[in-house]
Design a protein around this motif. Structure first.
Motif, PDB file in Angstrom:
ATOM      1  N   LEU A  27       0.819  -1.201   0.000  1.00  0.00           N
ATOM      2  CA  LEU A  27       0.000   0.000   0.000  1.00  0.00           C
ATOM      3  C   LEU A  27       0.868   1.271   0.000  1.00  0.00           C
ATOM      4  O   LEU A  27       2.102   1.185  -0.013  1.00  0.00           O
ATOM      5  CB  LEU A  27      -1.012  -0.040   1.153  1.00  0.00           C
ATOM      6  N   SER A  28       0.204   2.425   0.021  1.00  0.00           N
ATOM      7  CA  SER A  28       0.925   3.673  -0.302  1.00  0.00           C
ATOM      8  C   SER A  28       2.134   3.968   0.593  1.00  0.00           C
ATOM      9  O   SER A  28       3.216   4.284   0.087  1.00  0.00           O
ATOM     10  CB  SER A  28      -0.039   4.850  -0.264  1.00  0.00           C
TER      11      SER A  28
ATOM     12  N   SER B  19      -7.304   2.356  -6.649  1.00  0.00           N
ATOM     13  CA  SER B  19      -7.344   3.204  -5.447  1.00  0.00           C
ATOM     14  C   SER B  19      -7.502   4.663  -5.856  1.00  0.00           C
ATOM     15  O   SER B  19      -7.155   5.046  -6.986  1.00  0.00           O
ATOM     16  CB  SER B  19      -6.021   3.013  -4.694  1.00  0.00           C
TER      17      SER B  19
ATOM     18  N   TYR C  79       2.954   3.772  -5.390  1.00  0.00           N
ATOM     19  CA  TYR C  79       1.693   3.023  -5.273  1.00  0.00           C
ATOM     20  C   TYR C  79       0.684   3.539  -6.298  1.00  0.00           C
ATOM     21  O   TYR C  79       0.067   2.764  -7.038  1.00  0.00           O
ATOM     22  CB  TYR C  79       1.176   3.215  -3.845  1.00  0.00           C
TER      23      TYR C  79
ATOM     24  N   GLY D 133      -1.161   1.815   4.823  1.00  0.00           N
ATOM     25  CA  GLY D 133      -1.662   2.883   3.957  1.00  0.00           C
ATOM     26  C   GLY D 133      -1.626   4.242   4.641  1.00  0.00           C
ATOM     27  O   GLY D 133      -1.354   4.345   5.844  1.00  0.00           O
ATOM     28  N   THR D 134      -1.940   5.277   3.861  1.00  0.00           N
ATOM     29  CA  THR D 134      -1.984   6.647   4.361  1.00  0.00           C
ATOM     30  C   THR D 134      -3.284   6.913   5.117  1.00  0.00           C
ATOM     31  O   THR D 134      -3.350   7.795   5.969  1.00  0.00           O
ATOM     32  CB  THR D 134      -1.852   7.615   3.158  1.00  0.00           C
ATOM     33  N   THR D 135      -4.321   6.135   4.807  1.00  0.00           N
ATOM     34  CA  THR D 135      -5.614   6.327   5.481  1.00  0.00           C
ATOM     35  C   THR D 135      -5.740   5.475   6.761  1.00  0.00           C
ATOM     36  O   THR D 135      -6.794   5.500   7.400  1.00  0.00           O
ATOM     37  CB  THR D 135      -6.772   5.975   4.520  1.00  0.00           C
TER      38      THR D 135
ATOM     39  N   TRP E  27      -3.926  13.587  -2.873  1.00  0.00           N
ATOM     40  CA  TRP E  27      -5.125  12.799  -3.197  1.00  0.00           C
ATOM     41  C   TRP E  27      -6.381  13.667  -3.175  1.00  0.00           C
ATOM     42  O   TRP E  27      -6.403  14.731  -2.550  1.00  0.00           O
ATOM     43  CB  TRP E  27      -5.276  11.644  -2.195  1.00  0.00           C
TER      44      TRP E  27
HETATM   45  C1  AKB Z   1      -3.684   3.702   1.292  1.00  0.00           C
HETATM   46  O1  AKB Z   1      -3.816   4.627   2.111  1.00  0.00           O
HETATM   47  O2  AKB Z   1      -2.619   3.395   0.738  1.00  0.00           O
HETATM   48  C2  AKB Z   1      -4.927   2.941   0.893  1.00  0.00           C
HETATM   49  C3  AKB Z   1      -5.522   3.511  -0.334  1.00  0.00           C
HETATM   50  C4  AKB Z   1      -6.420   4.673  -0.246  1.00  0.00           C
HETATM   51  O3  AKB Z   1      -5.249   3.040  -1.410  1.00  0.00           O
HETATM   52  N1  AKB Z   1      -5.817   2.927   2.004  1.00  0.00           N
END
Ligand code: AKB
Ligand code: NAD
Length: 315
Positions: A77-78, A116, A141, A181-183, A277
């Motif tokens: 993930l990111s 994503s 990513y 991930g970033t979230t 994003w």
């Molecule tokens: C992330 O934060 O990398 C994932 C995504 C939004 O793809 N949760």
């Protein structure tokens, strides 16, 4: 349904919940879970250790179980991919090629591969981001997801591979933990609210991002896979929208149940990723083509997370 379903990356945040739902729908023995690591929860059906980069092992498992549908969830993930860009690219792209080639060779009939909101970048309109818009992702990513979308469409157009995809926003659930991930803060914050009543957030207070409760994500995934082939007009990946909120807004929601909960902010390298994003997503095509509509708003999400995690963490 002819043949069985294989979920690759089943021990992760989405796989843990998706396998459960697919087994309810199709029967325990018809859904094969697989991952490079052991599952987070006890299995009610078959589980195989599989390294998706190993094509021979993949084909063995597909033939052994008469697999006809694959959900490919294995990826970096990111945040994790930024720490190891070369491996992030290798895993995210070659896992996809290995599965798409099974479709091209007519060994499997249908593929789900998630993209994503990371496919978008700083030059994309951030509010109500349209399906078709400028896409200049700045993370490895996001670059891998954008390239993956182009390859999915290419395999559909050139080889007739029935591959379906959605651009998940940040996903939030209580049954499994997120994987780099970033979230991820939007899951961790609930654990800390219950365990310590305080949380240090790695994003700043006004960083609004698109998010979705896991049950909505599973609903979208199964819904696109069960739709008639003719309904799926987009073979790159569909925008899907749930809710949008910032760390400050989710904190205020949690404080309705835990008034003493306190948040502090210590933004790190993930702030730059989040800044690139969208803040909200326009999903009119998913709504029009396969009737997509989310069920869970921020208030419901917060209550479900707190009620369930209180039971899990205090037992
Ligand atoms: C992330 O934060 O990398 C994932 C995504 C939004 O793809 N949760
Ligand atoms: P995760 O990190 O929680 O799970 C990924 C799983 O893949 C892990 O269990 C890991 O062990 C497994 N894996 C890693 N390398 C493997 C390999 N070589 N072979 C087999 N398995 C391997 O990720 P997730 O959150 O469940 O995400 C699944 C997919 O959905 C990914 O493609 C991700 O990019 C996408 N997605 C997730 C989110 C989200 O918020 N969770 C948002 C957008 C897109």
């Amino acid at each position: 349904m002819e043949g069985r379903v294989l979920v690759i990356g089943s021990s992760g945040q989405i796989g843990t919940e998706l396998v459960e739902e697919l087994r309810t729908l199709y029967g325990n023995d018809n859904v094969i879970a697989s991952d490079i690591r052991e599952p987070q929860i006890e299995q009610t059906g078959p589980f195989e250790i599989l390294d998706i980069l190993n094509k021979v092992q993949l084909l063995e498992i597909v033939e052994k179980h008469n697999v006809k549908q694959v959900y490919l969830l294995a990826a970096l993930l990111s945040a994790t991919a930024e720490k190891n860009p070369a491996f992030g690219w290798d895993l995210n792209m070659n896992s996809l090629f290995n599965v798409l080639d099974l479709g091209k060779d007519k060994i499997i009939d249908k593929i789900f591969w998630p993209s994503s909101i990371a496919v978008f970048g700083p030059t994309t309109p951030q509010q109500n981001t349209p399906q078709y818009t400028i896409m200049e992702p700045t993370t490895v990513y996001g670059i891998s997801k954008q390239a993956g979308e182009r390859w999915c469409e290419y395999y559909f157009e050139k080889y007739g591979v029935d591959v379906r995809s959605i651009r998940y926003p940040g996903l939030i659930g209580y049954k499994s933990k997120p994987g780099g991930g970033t979230t991820d803060y939007a899951v961790d914050i609930f654990y800390q609210a219950i365990l310590t009543q305080k949380y240090e957030c790695f994003l700043s207070e006004d960083t609004t991002l698109p998010m979705m409760f896991m049950s909505d994500a599973i609903k979208a995934t199964i819904s696109i896979m069960e739709s008639e082939k003719s309904e799926i007009q987009i073979r790159s990946s569909y925008n899907v929208s749930g809710i949008s909120f910032s760390p400050k807004e989710i904190t205020q929601e949690i404080q309705k149940s835990i008034p003493d909960f306190k948040i502090s902010y210590e933004p790190d390298y993930r702030q730059d990723i989040a800044n690139s994003w969208p803040q909200s997503i326009d999903d009119e095509y998913a709504n029009k083509d396969w009737s997509w509509k989310p069920d869970i708003d921020l208030n419901k999400l917060s209550n479900i997370m707190l009620n369930n995690l209180k039971l899990i963490l205090k037992s």
